[in-house]
Motif scaffolding. Structure first.
Motif, PDB file in Angstrom:
ATOM      1  N   PHE A   1     -40.662  -8.407 -32.630  1.00 50.07           N
ATOM      2  CA  PHE A   1     -39.103  -8.434 -32.513  1.00 50.07           C
ATOM      3  C   PHE A   1     -38.631  -9.821 -32.732  1.00 50.07           C
ATOM      4  CE2 PHE A   1     -39.796  -5.039 -29.079  1.00 50.07           C
ATOM      5  CZ  PHE A   1     -39.926  -3.858 -30.391  1.00 50.07           C
ATOM      6  N   ASP A   2     -39.685 -10.796 -32.359  1.00 49.90           N
ATOM      7  CA  ASP A   2     -39.130 -12.317 -32.253  1.00 49.90           C
ATOM      8  C   ASP A   2     -39.345 -12.862 -33.764  1.00 49.90           C
ATOM      9  OD1 ASP A   2     -38.435 -14.710 -30.772  1.00 49.90           O
ATOM     10  OD2 ASP A   2     -40.381 -15.272 -31.959  1.00 49.90           O
ATOM     11  N   ALA A   3     -40.201 -12.649 -34.377  1.00 49.53           N
ATOM     12  CA  ALA A   3     -40.276 -12.695 -35.772  1.00 49.53           C
ATOM     13  C   ALA A   3     -39.192 -12.415 -36.622  1.00 49.53           C
ATOM     14  CB  ALA A   3     -41.615 -12.376 -36.422  1.00 49.53           C
ATOM     15  N   LEU A   4     -38.712 -11.152 -36.543  1.00 48.12           N
ATOM     16  CA  LEU A   4     -37.525 -10.500 -36.986  1.00 48.12           C
ATOM     17  C   LEU A   4     -36.352 -10.760 -36.586  1.00 48.12           C
ATOM     18  CD1 LEU A   4     -39.599  -6.977 -37.865  1.00 48.12           C
ATOM     19  CD2 LEU A   4     -39.205  -9.079 -39.505  1.00 48.12           C
ATOM     20  N   GLY A   5     -36.342 -11.631 -35.517  1.00 52.67           N
ATOM     21  CA  GLY A   5     -34.925 -11.796 -34.769  1.00 52.67           C
ATOM     22  C   GLY A   5     -34.313 -10.653 -34.274  1.00 52.67           C
ATOM     23  N   LEU A   6     -34.994  -9.625 -33.746  1.00 55.73           N
ATOM     24  CA  LEU A   6     -34.461  -8.447 -33.284  1.00 55.73           C
ATOM     25  C   LEU A   6     -34.064  -8.381 -31.732  1.00 55.73           C
ATOM     26  CD1 LEU A   6     -36.681  -5.836 -35.041  1.00 55.73           C
ATOM     27  CD2 LEU A   6     -34.409  -6.417 -35.544  1.00 55.73           C
ATOM     28  N   GLY A   7     -34.664  -9.499 -31.095  1.00 57.47           N
ATOM     29  CA  GLY A   7     -34.518  -9.575 -29.564  1.00 57.47           C
ATOM     30  C   GLY A   7     -35.544  -8.895 -28.928  1.00 57.47           C
ATOM     31  N   LYS A   8     -35.734  -9.477 -27.573  1.00 60.42           N
ATOM     32  CA  LYS A   8     -36.974  -8.862 -26.801  1.00 60.42           C
ATOM     33  C   LYS A   8     -36.657  -7.305 -26.434  1.00 60.42           C
ATOM     34  CE  LYS A   8     -37.635 -10.314 -22.784  1.00 60.42           C
ATOM     35  NZ  LYS A   8     -38.009 -11.514 -21.679  1.00 60.42           N
ATOM     36  N   ASP A   9     -35.207  -6.906 -26.247  1.00 60.09           N
ATOM     37  CA  ASP A   9     -34.839  -5.555 -25.954  1.00 60.09           C
ATOM     38  C   ASP A   9     -34.649  -4.746 -27.030  1.00 60.09           C
ATOM     39  OD1 ASP A   9     -35.418  -6.414 -23.251  1.00 60.09           O
ATOM     40  OD2 ASP A   9     -33.121  -7.230 -23.325  1.00 60.09           O
ATOM     41  N   ALA A  10     -35.017  -4.996 -28.301  1.00 59.88           N
ATOM     42  CA  ALA A  10     -35.098  -4.162 -29.504  1.00 59.88           C
ATOM     43  C   ALA A  10     -35.550  -2.744 -29.360  1.00 59.88           C
ATOM     44  CB  ALA A  10     -35.839  -4.587 -30.788  1.00 59.88           C
ATOM     45  N   ALA A  11     -36.460  -2.574 -28.601  1.00 57.95           N
ATOM     46  CA  ALA A  11     -36.830  -1.223 -28.110  1.00 57.95           C
ATOM     47  C   ALA A  11     -37.451  -1.260 -26.645  1.00 57.95           C
ATOM     48  CB  ALA A  11     -38.117  -0.827 -29.115  1.00 57.95           C
ATOM     49  N   VAL A  12     -37.592  -0.089 -26.072  1.00 56.47           N
ATOM     50  CA  VAL A  12     -37.963  -0.052 -24.669  1.00 56.47           C
ATOM     51  C   VAL A  12     -39.421   0.320 -24.343  1.00 56.47           C
ATOM     52  CG1 VAL A  12     -37.577   1.531 -22.593  1.00 56.47           C
ATOM     53  CG2 VAL A  12     -35.738   1.272 -24.391  1.00 56.47           C
ATOM     54  N   SER A  13     -40.220  -0.370 -23.833  1.00 56.06           N
ATOM     55  CA  SER A  13     -41.406  -0.377 -23.597  1.00 56.06           C
ATOM     56  C   SER A  13     -41.973   0.694 -22.255  1.00 56.06           C
ATOM     57  CB  SER A  13     -42.027  -1.542 -23.078  1.00 56.06           C
ATOM     58  OG  SER A  13     -41.830  -2.049 -21.930  1.00 56.06           O
ATOM     59  N   VAL A  14     -42.661   1.589 -22.762  1.00 54.74           N
ATOM     60  CA  VAL A  14     -43.087   2.538 -21.694  1.00 54.74           C
ATOM     61  C   VAL A  14     -44.727   2.475 -21.438  1.00 54.74           C
ATOM     62  CG1 VAL A  14     -43.122   5.032 -21.250  1.00 54.74           C
ATOM     63  CG2 VAL A  14     -41.413   4.158 -22.579  1.00 54.74           C
ATOM     64  N   ALA A  15     -44.830   2.248 -20.054  1.00 55.28           N
ATOM     65  CA  ALA A  15     -46.401   1.861 -19.841  1.00 55.28           C
ATOM     66  C   ALA A  15     -47.208   3.253 -19.579  1.00 55.28           C
ATOM     67  CB  ALA A  15     -46.742   0.934 -18.708  1.00 55.28           C
ATOM     68  N   TYR A  16     -48.592   3.155 -20.055  1.00 56.69           N
ATOM     69  CA  TYR A  16     -49.490   4.087 -19.842  1.00 56.69           C
ATOM     70  C   TYR A  16     -50.710   3.415 -19.332  1.00 56.69           C
ATOM     71  CZ  TYR A  16     -46.413   7.554 -22.258  1.00 56.69           C
ATOM     72  OH  TYR A  16     -45.313   7.948 -22.581  1.00 56.69           O
ATOM     73  N   LYS A  17     -51.696   4.227 -18.649  1.00 53.79           N
ATOM     74  CA  LYS A  17     -52.719   3.708 -18.061  1.00 53.79           C
ATOM     75  C   LYS A  17     -53.774   3.119 -19.115  1.00 53.79           C
ATOM     76  CE  LYS A  17     -53.192   6.649 -14.113  1.00 53.79           C
ATOM     77  NZ  LYS A  17     -53.983   7.870 -13.290  1.00 53.79           N
ATOM     78  N   GLY A  18     -53.975   3.342 -20.166  1.00 52.98           N
ATOM     79  CA  GLY A  18     -54.531   2.762 -21.213  1.00 52.98           C
ATOM     80  C   GLY A  18     -54.246   3.026 -22.536  1.00 52.98           C
ATOM     81  N   GLY A  19     -55.087   2.556 -23.491  1.00 54.80           N
ATOM     82  CA  GLY A  19     -54.834   2.561 -24.753  1.00 54.80           C
ATOM     83  C   GLY A  19     -54.882   3.825 -25.586  1.00 54.80           C
ATOM     84  N   SER A  20     -55.801   4.805 -24.979  1.00 58.04           N
ATOM     85  CA  SER A  20     -55.727   6.180 -25.252  1.00 58.04           C
ATOM     86  C   SER A  20     -54.739   6.824 -25.025  1.00 58.04           C
ATOM     87  CB  SER A  20     -57.150   6.830 -24.845  1.00 58.04           C
ATOM     88  OG  SER A  20     -57.215   8.136 -25.093  1.00 58.04           O
ATOM     89  N   ASP A  21     -54.174   6.683 -23.840  1.00 62.48           N
ATOM     90  CA  ASP A  21     -53.065   7.370 -23.429  1.00 62.48           C
ATOM     91  C   ASP A  21     -51.861   6.946 -23.956  1.00 62.48           C
ATOM     92  OD1 ASP A  21     -54.441   8.867 -21.475  1.00 62.48           O
ATOM     93  OD2 ASP A  21     -53.936   7.469 -19.841  1.00 62.48           O
ATOM     94  N   ALA A  22     -51.601   5.954 -24.463  1.00 66.73           N
ATOM     95  CA  ALA A  22     -50.610   4.922 -25.223  1.00 66.73           C
ATOM     96  C   ALA A  22     -50.570   5.945 -26.769  1.00 66.73           C
ATOM     97  CB  ALA A  22     -50.900   3.554 -25.222  1.00 66.73           C
ATOM     98  N   ALA A  23     -51.603   6.015 -27.264  1.00 65.77           N
ATOM     99  CA  ALA A  23     -51.629   6.570 -28.314  1.00 65.77           C
ATOM    100  C   ALA A  23     -51.382   8.014 -28.195  1.00 65.77           C
ATOM    101  CB  ALA A  23     -53.258   6.538 -29.038  1.00 65.77           C
ATOM    102  N   MET A  24     -51.706   8.885 -27.327  1.00 68.88           N
ATOM    103  CA  MET A  24     -51.480  10.160 -27.078  1.00 68.88           C
ATOM    104  C   MET A  24     -49.901  10.301 -27.098  1.00 68.88           C
ATOM    105  SD  MET A  24     -53.793  12.078 -27.508  1.00 68.88           S
ATOM    106  CE  MET A  24     -53.269  13.601 -26.606  1.00 68.88           C
ATOM    107  N   ALA A  25     -49.476   9.272 -26.280  1.00 67.26           N
ATOM    108  CA  ALA A  25     -47.766   9.184 -26.179  1.00 67.26           C
ATOM    109  C   ALA A  25     -47.169   9.261 -27.509  1.00 67.26           C
ATOM    110  CB  ALA A  25     -47.321   8.048 -25.473  1.00 67.26           C
ATOM    111  N   VAL A  26     -47.559   8.647 -28.426  1.00 63.56           N
ATOM    112  CA  VAL A  26     -47.064   8.618 -29.797  1.00 63.56           C
ATOM    113  C   VAL A  26     -47.101  10.091 -30.515  1.00 63.56           C
ATOM    114  CG1 VAL A  26     -47.058   7.493 -32.102  1.00 63.56           C
ATOM    115  CG2 VAL A  26     -47.559   6.106 -30.197  1.00 63.56           C
ATOM    116  N   MET A  27     -48.518  10.634 -30.363  1.00 59.63           N
ATOM    117  CA  MET A  27     -48.707  11.899 -30.921  1.00 59.63           C
ATOM    118  C   MET A  27     -47.887  13.037 -30.296  1.00 59.63           C
ATOM    119  SD  MET A  27     -52.705  11.830 -32.042  1.00 59.63           S
ATOM    120  CE  MET A  27     -53.395  11.342 -30.293  1.00 59.63           C
TER     121      MET A  27
END
Length: 323
Positions: free
Chosen positions: A168-194
């Protein structure tokens, strides 16, 4: 004199008397500070069979997730320095979290460095049904609808959050360009996309490559200087026009509590050096999307210190502080 200091002094006396030469005489616990199926868990379980064969004792992988990896990491920092409780440390919990959070319960130098294990390219992915077929498609959507898309992380003080923030910073989009959603780990975070719970994820390739190859996720970019050999069609960050993302790369290391005896460090360093020459471990690590990179203790300590400096600079540059 507190109980922990007594344990440290007691173990030091035993090691001076030669007891450490018999190490280990009991099972060793290797703590993975994130949920099962995530990057730390995969790295720990890839190492487990070889380590227990070489050590002659069971190596038990225990997942202690929570607080962006701080709970499991802190449990090892507070463990007795007898070599029976070690940490499979990750870049996010070990250096990113302390860089972003001045109130984190530990600093990177609070542990005894044993050995770097692997490097993990970061990939940004969307589900295969997503209309975003390239990184430019995604960033155009972020620019057109600021704050409307969301992405999955394993906590604010992890590389899964820092990667998107750097983009976001490199493209000048601002830190709130998208909303972060926290999960317990990388596997859960990937499942959330799928599952469609979130729009995208920038995570370690170890948590993503199986589903990328299986056609469930579409990789838009990888952070390596060259294309990943198992994903030759996926452009690098530089090719995608965001070379700043090359600063984001994951890693795993084995560390112990402070005051770990030299004999224990050397024994585990030997295990890791043998892993680097073991075809089965190398193949398993590469299948997981990682790059085998074993370093001895002193070089590992320097590498971790250098990484801490990188993320401290990024935290200040991006004004990312979490508490």
């Amino acid at each position: 004199m507190n109980a922990r200091l007594i344990r440290i002094l007691g173990w030091t006396l035993l090691s001076l008397c030669g007891a450490a030469s018999a190490y280990p005489d009991r099972p060793v616990t290797l703590v993975a500070p994130f949920a099962p199926g995530g990057d730390a868990d995969v790295a720990a379980r890839n190492l487990q069979p070889l380590a227990q064969r070489l050590l002659g004792q069971p190596v038990l992988v225990v997942n202690r997730a929570g607080a962006s990896g701080a709970i499991g990491s802190q449990s090892v920092r507070q463990a007795a320095p007898d070599g029976l409780t070690l940490l499979l440390s990750r870049v996010g919990s070990h250096v990113v979290l302390p860089a972003l959070n001045p109130k984190a319960p530990y600093r990177p130098g609070d542990f005894t460095a044993i050995g770097l294990l692997e490097l993990n390219p970061v990939a940004c992915v969307v589900r295969t049904e997503s209309p975003h077929r390239t990184l430019k498609d995604l960033t155009d959507a972020l620019r057109a609808r600021p704050g409307k898309l969301n992405y999955s992380t394993s906590g604010p003080g992890t590389i899964l959050n820092l990667g998107p923030q750097l983009m976001f910073d490199a493209l000048g989009l601002g830190k709130d360009a998208a909303v972060s959603v926290a999960y317990k780990g990388g596997s859960d975070a990937a499942m959330a996309v799928m599952s469609g719970e979130v729009d995208f994820n920038c995570g370690n390739l170890t948590s993503l490559i199986g589903n990328i190859k299986g056609g469930k996720l579409r990789a838009l970019v990888v952070t390596t200087p060259e294309r990943v050999k198992d994903l030759p069609e996926v452009p690098t960050a530089r090719e995608a026009g965001v070379p700043a993302l090359e600063a984001i790369i994951g890693w795993s290391a084995v560390v112990g509590p402070p005051g770990l005896p030299k004999a224990v460090v050397e024994r585990w360093s030997q295990v890791l050096q043998q892993a680097a020459r073991d075809p089965a471990w190398v193949a398993a690590t590469e299948r997981a999307g990682s790059i085998p990179r074993v370093l001895p203790p002193a070089e590992t300590e320097r590498y971790i210190a250098d990484q801490a400096a990188v993320y401290e600079r990024l935290a200040k540059t991006l004004n990312l502080v979490v508490e």
